[in-house]
Design an enzyme around this catalytic site. Structure first.
Site, short mmCIF file in Angstrom:
data_model
loop_
_atom_site.label_atom_id
_atom_site.label_comp_id
_atom_site.label_asym_id
_atom_site.label_seq_id
_atom_site.Cartn_x
_atom_site.Cartn_y
_atom_site.Cartn_z
N ASP A 177 -0.09 5.21 0.97
CA ASP A 177 -0.25 6.25 2.00
C ASP A 177 -0.34 5.65 3.39
OD1 ASP A 177 -0.38 8.65 0.35
OD2 ASP A 177 -2.10 7.64 -0.54
N ASP A 216 0.88 -1.16 0.00
CA ASP A 216 0.00 0.00 0.00
C ASP A 216 0.93 1.23 0.00
OD1 ASP A 216 -2.23 1.77 0.63
OD2 ASP A 216 -1.39 1.82 2.66
#
Ligand code: XBP
Length: 270
Positions: free
Chosen positions: A12, A10
């Site tokens: 952020d 992922d």
């Protein structure tokens, strides 16, 4: 025995603490530039984070808080304009070098590259924002290290839907049991789990109270030799940092894929 073939990251909150000090600040700059008296405090942003995607988050804010709007504006146009401006402010923040990678991210990515473990990104963020972070915080050519960078509107439904992870698996022609995901939120975990992926969570201030019971391992960060990580939940960690040896043992322990999910996926794709 299942073997580790790929790491899927992922972006952020996982690669870097981009939400509080990056996206939030850029949203506020875009509001000010548009002459809107809106401000997202750190606290409000924590509430807004339950909705993934920048445009979707602005929409949710308007629905939830009913802030003053320019008279007679077209809402979709206004949101698109703000989001476009916000992307520019976010890029400038990254360029200024104010956002760095979380502990252990660079070490783990380098280790994976040395050992020919394939790399991918699965993010809700806009593609140009993901690329800008990789280029500024990791290396100018870092986007080329990732075989797939799946971002933003590339799939119809954002996390917590599993679409983005299914997309990455399809593009890489990999089975979920050969991959490990690194995420930081419950939404991200739900998305990865929906694709039967073993997931490691590195929490941050916004996510540390979320429910990560389905994760294989929950850490405060990935750690590095001079900055040991703490294991908060899951598989015991007998070393000061998370590396490929831990990733391999988690994947080898993972349960076989949930056949009812696989059957549903096949039915959905008919
Ligand atoms: C991060 C997000 C995004 C960013 C802003 O997702 O939820 O909405 O806050 O995105 P992930 P935009 O954890 O999947 O990387 O680029 O759309 O403004």
């Amino acid at each position: 025995m299942t073997t580790l073939q790929a790491l899927i990251f992922d972006v952020d909150g996982t690669l870097a603490e981009t939400e509080r000090d990056g996206h939030r600040v850029a949203f506020n700059q875009a509001f000010a530039a548009a002459g809107l008296p809106w401000h997202w405090s750190q606290g409000i942003y924590g509430v807004l984070l339950q909705v993934a995607g920048g445009k979707e988050r602005i929409h949710f804010f308007i629905e939830k808080y009913a802030p003053p709007l320019p008279v007679g504006c077209d809402l979709d146009e206004l949101i698109a304009e703000i989001h476009h401006a916000k992307t520019g402010y976010y890029a400038a923040l990254l360029q200024s070098g104010q956002i760095s990678l979380r502990p252990g991210i660079k070490r783990l990515i380098n280790e994976a590259r040395q050992q020919n473990i394939r790399l991918a990104i699965a993010t809700t963020s806009r593609l140009e924002n993901a690329l800008a972070l990789l280029e500024t915080a990791l290396a100018p050519d870092a986007p080329s290290w990732f075989e797939v960078i799946a971002a933003g509107d590339i799939v119809p439904r954002k996390k917590p839907a599993a679409d983005i992870y299914h997309y990455v698996l399809d593009k890489m022609a990999l089975a979920p049991q050969n991959c490990l995901v690194i995420e930081d939120t419950e939404h991200g975990l739900t998305a990865a789990q929906g694709a039967d992926l073993t997931t490691v969570i590195t929490v941050n201030d916004y996510t540390k109270r979320q429910n990560f019971a389905a994760a294989a391992l929950v850490l405060n960060h990935l750690g590095k030799p001079d900055q040991p990580c703490q294991s908060l939940w899951g598989h015991p960690l007998t070393q000061p940092y998370f590396d490929l040896s831990v990733a391999r043992s988690l994947v080898s322990l993972s349960e076989p894929p949930n056949l009812s999910c696989v059957a549903k996926r096949l039915r959905d794709s008919d």
